[in-house]
Write a protein that holds these residues in place. Structure first.
Motif, PDB file in Angstrom:
ATOM      1  N   MET A   1       0.835  -1.179   0.000  1.00 29.79           N
ATOM      2  CA  MET A   1       0.000   0.000   0.000  1.00 29.79           C
ATOM      3  C   MET A   1       0.885   1.249   0.000  1.00 29.79           C
ATOM      4  O   MET A   1       1.909   1.304   0.663  1.00 29.79           O
ATOM      5  N   ILE A   2       0.472   2.235  -0.759  1.00 32.44           N
ATOM      6  CA  ILE A   2       1.221   3.490  -0.832  1.00 32.44           C
ATOM      7  C   ILE A   2       0.910   4.332   0.402  1.00 32.44           C
ATOM      8  O   ILE A   2      -0.247   4.520   0.753  1.00 32.44           O
ATOM      9  N   GLN A   3       1.947   4.838   1.034  1.00 35.06           N
ATOM     10  CA  GLN A   3       1.777   5.692   2.211  1.00 35.06           C
ATOM     11  C   GLN A   3       1.810   7.155   1.771  1.00 35.06           C
ATOM     12  O   GLN A   3       2.883   7.748   1.647  1.00 35.06           O
ATOM     13  N   TRP A   4       0.630   7.713   1.530  1.00 29.11           N
ATOM     14  CA  TRP A   4       0.514   9.095   1.079  1.00 29.11           C
ATOM     15  C   TRP A   4       0.749  10.055   2.235  1.00 29.11           C
ATOM     16  O   TRP A   4       0.345   9.794   3.361  1.00 29.11           O
ATOM     17  N   ARG A   5       1.398  11.169   1.924  1.00 27.65           N
ATOM     18  CA  ARG A   5       1.641  12.231   2.908  1.00 27.65           C
ATOM     19  C   ARG A   5       1.003  13.516   2.387  1.00 27.65           C
ATOM     20  O   ARG A   5       1.089  13.804   1.195  1.00 27.65           O
ATOM     21  N   LYS A   6       0.388  14.257   3.265  1.00 25.86           N
ATOM     22  CA  LYS A   6      -0.213  15.522   2.854  1.00 25.86           C
ATOM     23  C   LYS A   6       0.901  16.494   2.478  1.00 25.86           C
ATOM     24  O   LYS A   6       1.876  16.636   3.199  1.00 25.86           O
ATOM     25  N   TYR A   7       0.747  17.137   1.326  1.00 28.32           N
ATOM     26  CA  TYR A   7       1.753  18.078   0.862  1.00 28.32           C
ATOM     27  C   TYR A   7       1.548  19.431   1.521  1.00 28.32           C
ATOM     28  O   TYR A   7       0.475  20.013   1.462  1.00 28.32           O
ATOM     29  N   ASP A   8       2.596  19.919   2.172  1.00 23.14           N
ATOM     30  CA  ASP A   8       2.588  21.229   2.814  1.00 23.14           C
ATOM     31  C   ASP A   8       3.681  22.068   2.157  1.00 23.14           C
ATOM     32  O   ASP A   8       4.866  21.809   2.357  1.00 23.14           O
ATOM     33  N   PRO A   9       3.301  23.072   1.339  1.00 19.23           N
ATOM     34  CA  PRO A   9       4.307  23.884   0.647  1.00 19.23           C
ATOM     35  C   PRO A   9       5.298  24.568   1.593  1.00 19.23           C
ATOM     36  O   PRO A   9       6.414  24.882   1.201  1.00 19.23           O
ATOM     37  N   LYS A  10       4.887  24.784   2.838  1.00 20.69           N
ATOM     38  CA  LYS A  10       5.781  25.413   3.811  1.00 20.69           C
ATOM     39  C   LYS A  10       6.779  24.425   4.395  1.00 20.69           C
ATOM     40  O   LYS A  10       7.746  24.819   5.030  1.00 20.69           O
ATOM     41  N   ASN A  11       6.519  23.130   4.198  1.00 22.95           N
ATOM     42  CA  ASN A  11       7.412  22.081   4.680  1.00 22.95           C
ATOM     43  C   ASN A  11       7.507  20.997   3.594  1.00 22.95           C
ATOM     44  O   ASN A  11       7.013  19.889   3.780  1.00 22.95           O
ATOM     45  N   PRO A  12       8.130  21.326   2.452  1.00 28.24           N
ATOM     46  CA  PRO A  12       8.146  20.399   1.318  1.00 28.24           C
ATOM     47  C   PRO A  12       9.088  19.226   1.532  1.00 28.24           C
ATOM     48  O   PRO A  12       9.955  19.258   2.412  1.00 28.24           O
ATOM     49  N   PRO A  13       8.923  18.183   0.702  1.00 27.97           N
ATOM     50  CA  PRO A  13       9.848  17.050   0.787  1.00 27.97           C
ATOM     51  C   PRO A  13      11.220  17.416   0.216  1.00 27.97           C
ATOM     52  O   PRO A  13      11.393  18.466  -0.413  1.00 27.97           O
ATOM     53  N   GLU A  14      12.170  16.543   0.415  1.00 28.07           N
ATOM     54  CA  GLU A  14      13.496  16.710  -0.177  1.00 28.07           C
ATOM     55  C   GLU A  14      13.368  16.594  -1.694  1.00 28.07           C
ATOM     56  O   GLU A  14      12.483  15.906  -2.191  1.00 28.07           O
ATOM     57  N   PRO A  15      14.246  17.250  -2.451  1.00 33.47           N
ATOM     58  CA  PRO A  15      14.210  17.095  -3.903  1.00 33.47           C
ATOM     59  C   PRO A  15      14.323  15.623  -4.300  1.00 33.47           C
ATOM     60  O   PRO A  15      15.073  14.858  -3.697  1.00 33.47           O
ATOM     61  N   GLY A  16      13.543  15.232  -5.307  1.00 32.99           N
ATOM     62  CA  GLY A  16      13.561  13.849  -5.778  1.00 32.99           C
ATOM     63  C   GLY A  16      12.289  13.497  -6.518  1.00 32.99           C
ATOM     64  O   GLY A  16      11.421  14.341  -6.728  1.00 32.99           O
ATOM     65  N   ARG A  17      12.170  12.223  -6.904  1.00 32.78           N
ATOM     66  CA  ARG A  17      10.990  11.724  -7.620  1.00 32.78           C
ATOM     67  C   ARG A  17       9.978  11.181  -6.623  1.00 32.78           C
ATOM     68  O   ARG A  17      10.333  10.462  -5.685  1.00 32.78           O
ATOM     69  N   TYR A  18       8.713  11.499  -6.869  1.00 35.68           N
ATOM     70  CA  TYR A  18       7.636  11.084  -5.980  1.00 35.68           C
ATOM     71  C   TYR A  18       6.389  10.736  -6.780  1.00 35.68           C
ATOM     72  O   TYR A  18       6.205  11.214  -7.901  1.00 35.68           O
ATOM     73  N   PHE A  19       5.522   9.917  -6.184  1.00 37.64           N
ATOM     74  CA  PHE A  19       4.157   9.817  -6.655  1.00 37.64           C
ATOM     75  C   PHE A  19       3.460  11.060  -6.133  1.00 37.64           C
ATOM     76  O   PHE A  19       3.700  11.473  -4.990  1.00 37.64           O
ATOM     77  N   ILE A  20       2.586  11.661  -6.944  1.00 38.76           N
ATOM     78  CA  ILE A  20       1.815  12.811  -6.479  1.00 38.76           C
ATOM     79  C   ILE A  20       0.347  12.589  -6.780  1.00 38.76           C
ATOM     80  O   ILE A  20      -0.010  11.780  -7.637  1.00 38.76           O
ATOM     81  N   SER A  21      -0.510  13.315  -6.078  1.00 36.39           N
ATOM     82  CA  SER A  21      -1.946  13.222  -6.306  1.00 36.39           C
ATOM     83  C   SER A  21      -2.600  14.575  -6.063  1.00 36.39           C
ATOM     84  O   SER A  21      -2.123  15.359  -5.245  1.00 36.39           O
ATOM     85  N   ASP A  22      -3.685  14.801  -6.795  1.00 40.37           N
ATOM     86  CA  ASP A  22      -4.506  15.987  -6.563  1.00 40.37           C
ATOM     87  C   ASP A  22      -5.790  15.604  -5.841  1.00 40.37           C
ATOM     88  O   ASP A  22      -6.714  16.383  -5.738  1.00 40.37           O
ATOM     89  N   GLY A  23      -5.844  14.376  -5.347  1.00 40.70           N
ATOM     90  CA  GLY A  23      -7.027  13.868  -4.661  1.00 40.70           C
ATOM     91  C   GLY A  23      -7.944  13.095  -5.588  1.00 40.70           C
ATOM     92  O   GLY A  23      -8.854  12.413  -5.139  1.00 40.70           O
ATOM     93  N   ILE A  24      -7.681  13.195  -6.898  1.00 42.19           N
ATOM     94  CA  ILE A  24      -8.490  12.472  -7.888  1.00 42.19           C
ATOM     95  C   ILE A  24      -7.600  11.565  -8.727  1.00 42.19           C
ATOM     96  O   ILE A  24      -7.869  10.387  -8.891  1.00 42.19           O
TER      97      ILE A  24
END
Length: 66
Positions: A1-24
């Protein structure tokens, strides 16, 4: 199962490749500090980096998440 994390622009992830979602829809993108956001393919169903709500680390078989 994919462990999704809520994206917070004020606390972004480290540079790299990720799965992303817009909720749809979901896609693969690169988070970069060069543009201070997501680099998304032009043919993605996710319209822009402003639409990203969640991301997940891509870890291939045999790799462990840091």
């Amino acid at each position: 199962m994919i462990q999704w994390r809520k994206y917070d622009p004020k606390n972004p992830p480290e540079p790299g490749r990720y799965f992303i979602s817009d909720g749809i829809d979901a896609d693969v993108a690169i988070y970069t500090k060069l543009w201070d956001g997501w680099s998304i393919s032009d043919d993605s169903l996710i319209n822009s980096s402003n639409d990203v709500t969640h991301y997940a680390v891509i870890n291939l078989p045999g790799e462990e998440e840091a």
